[in-house]
Design a protein around this motif. Structure first.
Motif, short mmCIF file in Angstrom:
data_model
loop_
_atom_site.label_atom_id
_atom_site.label_comp_id
_atom_site.label_asym_id
_atom_site.label_seq_id
_atom_site.Cartn_x
_atom_site.Cartn_y
_atom_site.Cartn_z
N ASP A 56 -9.52 10.18 -11.06
CA ASP A 56 -8.75 11.25 -9.55
C ASP A 56 -8.04 11.91 -9.22
OD1 ASP A 56 -11.16 9.96 -8.41
OD2 ASP A 56 -10.71 8.37 -7.52
N GLY A 57 -8.59 12.55 -8.49
CA GLY A 57 -7.51 13.86 -7.80
C GLY A 57 -6.19 14.58 -9.14
N ALA A 58 -7.06 14.10 -10.50
CA ALA A 58 -6.20 14.72 -11.36
C ALA A 58 -5.84 16.44 -11.51
CB ALA A 58 -6.94 14.98 -12.90
N VAL A 59 -7.02 17.23 -10.56
CA VAL A 59 -5.75 18.67 -10.54
C VAL A 59 -5.59 19.15 -9.55
CG1 VAL A 59 -7.20 20.96 -10.44
CG2 VAL A 59 -8.69 19.39 -11.74
N ALA A 60 -5.49 17.85 -8.12
CA ALA A 60 -5.23 18.10 -7.32
C ALA A 60 -3.24 17.67 -7.56
CB ALA A 60 -5.25 17.26 -5.97
N ILE A 73 -10.24 23.90 -21.08
CA ILE A 73 -9.76 24.73 -19.91
C ILE A 73 -10.88 25.53 -19.48
CG2 ILE A 73 -9.33 27.54 -20.38
CD1 ILE A 73 -7.87 26.43 -23.01
N LYS A 74 -11.99 25.45 -20.00
CA LYS A 74 -13.37 25.54 -18.98
C LYS A 74 -13.49 24.56 -17.74
CE LYS A 74 -16.08 25.13 -22.39
NZ LYS A 74 -15.33 24.59 -24.17
N GLU A 75 -12.67 23.92 -18.39
CA GLU A 75 -13.33 22.95 -16.68
C GLU A 75 -11.86 22.98 -15.73
OE1 GLU A 75 -15.01 19.03 -17.53
OE2 GLU A 75 -15.16 20.24 -19.68
N VAL A 76 -10.58 22.90 -16.18
CA VAL A 76 -9.59 23.13 -16.13
C VAL A 76 -8.82 24.13 -14.95
CG1 VAL A 76 -7.11 21.69 -16.07
CG2 VAL A 76 -8.84 20.83 -17.16
N LEU A 77 -9.56 25.07 -15.21
CA LEU A 77 -8.73 25.97 -15.26
C LEU A 77 -9.31 26.48 -13.34
CD1 LEU A 77 -7.62 28.49 -17.79
CD2 LEU A 77 -5.50 26.58 -16.37
N PRO A 78 -10.81 26.75 -13.64
CA PRO A 78 -11.28 27.59 -12.16
C PRO A 78 -10.92 26.20 -11.30
CG PRO A 78 -12.83 27.20 -14.60
CD PRO A 78 -11.49 26.62 -14.58
N ALA A 79 -10.80 24.94 -11.64
CA ALA A 79 -10.49 23.80 -10.77
C ALA A 79 -8.98 24.04 -10.24
CB ALA A 79 -10.48 22.33 -11.21
N LEU A 80 -8.38 24.02 -11.02
CA LEU A 80 -6.95 24.35 -10.54
C LEU A 80 -6.69 25.84 -9.88
CD1 LEU A 80 -4.13 22.90 -10.79
CD2 LEU A 80 -3.96 25.22 -13.34
N ILE A 81 -7.21 26.59 -10.48
CA ILE A 81 -7.01 27.76 -9.27
C ILE A 81 -7.69 27.80 -7.75
CG2 ILE A 81 -7.57 30.55 -9.11
CD1 ILE A 81 -8.16 30.10 -12.59
N GLU A 82 -9.00 27.22 -7.91
CA GLU A 82 -9.33 26.69 -6.58
C GLU A 82 -8.53 25.98 -5.77
OE1 GLU A 82 -12.26 27.11 -5.68
OE2 GLU A 82 -12.26 26.16 -4.11
N ALA A 83 -7.51 24.81 -6.12
CA ALA A 83 -6.99 23.91 -6.00
C ALA A 83 -5.24 24.25 -5.59
CB ALA A 83 -6.59 22.57 -6.86
N LEU A 84 -5.20 25.39 -6.41
CA LEU A 84 -3.52 26.22 -5.30
C LEU A 84 -3.07 26.71 -4.27
CD1 LEU A 84 -2.82 27.04 -9.32
CD2 LEU A 84 -0.94 25.62 -7.45
N ALA A 89 -6.47 35.03 -13.76
CA ALA A 89 -6.49 34.31 -12.40
C ALA A 89 -6.12 34.11 -11.89
CB ALA A 89 -8.20 34.51 -12.50
N LEU A 90 -5.58 32.41 -13.19
CA LEU A 90 -4.33 31.90 -12.93
C LEU A 90 -2.41 32.50 -12.58
CD1 LEU A 90 -3.92 28.62 -12.14
CD2 LEU A 90 -3.10 28.21 -15.00
N ARG A 91 -2.92 33.48 -13.36
CA ARG A 91 -1.06 34.52 -12.98
C ARG A 91 -1.40 34.81 -11.85
NH1 ARG A 91 -1.81 39.93 -16.47
NH2 ARG A 91 -3.23 40.02 -14.90
N ASP A 92 -2.53 35.66 -11.31
CA ASP A 92 -2.51 35.84 -9.80
C ASP A 92 -1.96 35.28 -8.82
OD1 ASP A 92 -2.58 38.57 -12.10
OD2 ASP A 92 -5.28 38.63 -11.41
N LYS A 93 -3.19 34.27 -9.49
CA LYS A 93 -3.16 33.07 -8.22
C LYS A 93 -1.32 32.80 -7.57
CE LYS A 93 -4.60 30.76 -4.88
NZ LYS A 93 -6.12 30.18 -4.65
N LEU A 94 -0.91 32.47 -8.85
CA LEU A 94 1.06 31.98 -8.47
C LEU A 94 1.83 33.22 -8.71
CD1 LEU A 94 0.71 29.02 -11.94
CD2 LEU A 94 0.96 28.67 -8.99
N ALA A 139 -0.35 19.91 -8.19
CA ALA A 139 0.87 19.96 -6.65
C ALA A 139 2.75 19.86 -7.42
CB ALA A 139 1.40 18.25 -6.01
N ALA A 140 2.08 19.55 -8.92
CA ALA A 140 3.32 18.99 -9.71
C ALA A 140 3.49 20.71 -10.18
CB ALA A 140 3.21 18.67 -11.31
N ILE A 141 2.87 21.83 -10.50
CA ILE A 141 2.92 23.70 -10.50
C ILE A 141 3.93 23.56 -9.24
CG2 ILE A 141 2.45 25.19 -10.77
CD1 ILE A 141 -0.03 24.14 -11.96
N LYS A 142 3.30 23.39 -7.52
CA LYS A 142 4.28 24.08 -6.92
C LYS A 142 4.88 23.27 -6.98
CE LYS A 142 0.29 24.85 -3.82
NZ LYS A 142 -1.01 24.77 -3.38
#
Ligand SMILES: Cc1cc2nc3c(=O)[nH]c(=O)nc-3n(C[C@H](O)[C@H](O)[C@H](O)COP(=O)(O)OP(=O)(O)OC[C@H]3O[C@@H](n4cnc5c(N)ncnc54)[C@H](O)[C@@H]3O)c2cc1C
Lengths: 251, 295
Positions: free
Chosen positions: A237-241, B284-295, B200-205, A245-248
């Protein structure tokens, strides 16, 4: 035309362990063809195929390089015949001695037009054996080759240096070293491996004693930075979040 | 003690000469071709004019003659691809091998990397002392010397290479040394189009983008001057995010001085997870879109 491809056999670095005292432990590591030499073998095989040339493989090293699986692996990659000096007298040689040992091995191969080496071995990556071998044989050498062809006994090679690409020409015989860019190694099929078993290989002991101009005083793994090692699984749960947060926090 | 220093780039002259000066009271510098002559960094500078149509490597015979005439106690060469050829020819001429890519050198004991950085070796030359050093492994140094320049006479090689054409390599223009956050991509990217996610991740960060060596060789997905590792760039950013990178030492040598190291990989056993601060096991396919969204 006859092409010779030179390769080094090294312990597989993925299986090198670090012992408690920081020394390197190779006991779990198989002998493999040094990774960029696989690119050299492929580049040589492609050049041989397009020029109707024969391709000879050669290697010098400690006695353990005389390994049937390893030899088959090389012969399954478009190499017609193999010559090896496998002798503990040839363990851990420097570039100068390696060139001498390769030059003696070459006397068994009656004539050759081109010797191809890899970009650098996985252990030393010194990029010196190609040059030293050429010096020993009194041949021209072209390093860092990313593309090559032969026409009417003349080699044309494109070398990729730090800032420029050079296109050079030189009459054969010559020595070249190719970078991984020159060709990506094939994955030998079952048929290749079976027919490799029937190809000739000549393995013999060293004909001379070799001394190294470089004395190794010590070899140790450098200390690595301590890392937190916090591992998150995407299914949690909340893995991506948490990762975001760790990146930030790090930035 | 007398040192012979052979360089290709101008930046190397001051650095290598001042490193040489620590162990030598006399420093002779060799500059090949149209490299601008550095100011007073050596006691004497020998310039080798390259004949038209010659490659740098073919200055080797002239350098062998200089070596024989100067009889230096040790030789430093800048570690570049052309000078490594000259290094090998010079070492063969001196019946020995050079110690390459030296990281540290004191009291004739040189250290360099073994197996891409898995180990570090201490080495000693038993014969002639010939070393190559990469400019990036040397600190800035204040070199001293005179403006004396002599023209070396060209010794023509017996079997020269014929230079047919020279093309400059287009540089990416990114300076990853300046980036505080670097995201880095590896072979976990299955196809070139998937790199869009990384952009996209590069630009976001607001990050810099680097990669592993295989993404620049064989496939031409990314420019060669942004690959990171033992034979590429060695960075120390604040944050390094390795995506689809297994964590082989040859790569890690280029990023393991990062303050925080993060990794994304679908294989929970990937070696990188043993070398990171925070790791995310996922595709990567799942993580990166979700990560870009979350940042
Ligand atoms: C002499 C020498 C010098 C070298 N110098 C360098 C150097 O300077 N720099 C360098 O980088 N390399 C260098 N190498 C190559 C190095 O040994 C490794 O082969 C290379 O770093 C591996 O690159 P990689 O991690 O991108 O690929 P791989 O090792 O193939 O790893 C790919 C990773 O991606 C993961 N993955 C796959 N699919 C996905 C997905 N869908 N989602 C998430 N993860 C996925 C896999 O689990 C795997 O861990 C050198 C090698 C030699 C022999």
């Amino acid at each position: 035309m006859k092409i010779v491809v030179s390769f080094k056999v090294v312990p597989d670095d993925q299986d090198i362990q670090i012992a408690g005292d920081g020394s390197l432990d190779y006991s779990k590591a198989h002998q493999v063809v040094s990774s960029y030499d696989l690119n050299a073998i492929e580049a040589a095989a492609q050049l041989a195929a397009s020029n109707d040339a024969s391709l000879v493989g050669m290697s010098v090293g400690k006695a353990a390089i005389d390994d049937s699986k390893l030899k088959k692996n090389v012969l399954a990659r478009g190499v017609d015949e193999l010559f090896m000096t496998a002798d503990d007298a040839c363990a851990d040689m420097d570039a100068y001695s390696t060139a001498s040992a390769l030059a003696s091995l070459l006397t068994k191969i009656d004539s050759y037009d081109l010797i191809i080496c890899g970009d650098g071995s996985a252990d030393n990556y010194a990029q010196q054996v190609d040059v030293q071998l050429a010096a020993k044989l009194d041949l021209p050498v072209v390093s860092s080759v990313t593309r090559l062809s032969v026409e009417n006994g003349v080699l044309k090679a494109e070398r990729t240096l730090e800032d420029v690409v050079e296109v050079v020409r030189v009459a054969l015989p010559a020595v070249v070293s190719v970078t991984p860019d020159a060709a990506l190694p094939r994955i030998p099929g079952m048929k290749d491996i079976v027919s490799a078993g029937k190809k000739p290989s000549d393995v013999s002991a060293a004909v001379a004693a070799y001394t190294s101009g470089i004395e190794v005083l010590d070899c140790r793994a450098p200390k690595q930075a301590e890392r937190r090692g916090e591992i998150i699984d995407l299914s949690e749960d909340g893995a991506v979040a948490r990762f975001a947060a760790a990146i930030k926090a790090a930035q | 003690m007398k040192a012979l220093v052979i360089i290709k780039g101008r930046e190397a002259a001051a650095k290598l000469c001042s490193a040489a000066r620590k162990n030598a009271d006399e420093v002779v510098l060799v500059v090949i071709g149209d490299t601008p002559l550095p100011g007073a960094v050596a006691d004497k500078t020998l310039h080798i004019a390259l004949p038209t149509g010659s490659v740098y490597d073919d200055a080797a015979d002239t350098i062998k003659a200089i070596y024989d005439a100067e009889t230096p106690d040790f030789v430093y060469l800048e570690a570049t691809r052309s000078l490594k050829v000259i290094t090998g020819k010079l070492a063969a001429h001196a019946n020995t091998s050079a110690i390459v890519d030296v990281l540290e050198l004191a009291d004739d004991v040189a250290s360099n990397r073994y197996f891409g950085g898995i180990g570090q070796r201490s080495l000693k030359a038993t014969g002639a002392k010939i070393y190559t050093i990469s400019v990036s492994d040397l600190p800035d140094g204040a070199a001293s010397g005179t403006d004396l320049v002599e023209e070396a006479s060209w010794v023509a090689p017996e079997k020269p290479l014929e230079l047919v054409e020279t093309r400059p390599i287009e540089k990416s223009g990114t300076d990853l040394f300046k980036a505080e956050t670097v995201i880095s991509v590896g072979r976990g990217f299955a196809e070139e189009a998937q790199l869009e996610l990384a952009y996209a991740l590069r630009d976001k960060l607001g990050a810099g983008l680097g990669c592993t060596r295989p993404l620049t060789e064989g496939v031409d997905w990314l420019p060669r001057d942004i690959y990171i590792g033992v034979t590429g760039l060695q960075l120390a950013p604040t944050t390094y995010i390795a995506i689809g990178i297994s964590g082989q030492m040859q790569h890690m040598v280029g990023c393991n001085r990062a303050t925080t190291l993060l990794a994304i990989n679908k294989d929970k056993n990937a070696p990188i997870f043993k070398q990171c601060d925070v790791g995310l096991i996922g595709d990567i396919k799942e993580v990166l879109p979700a990560l870009i969204e979350a940042l």
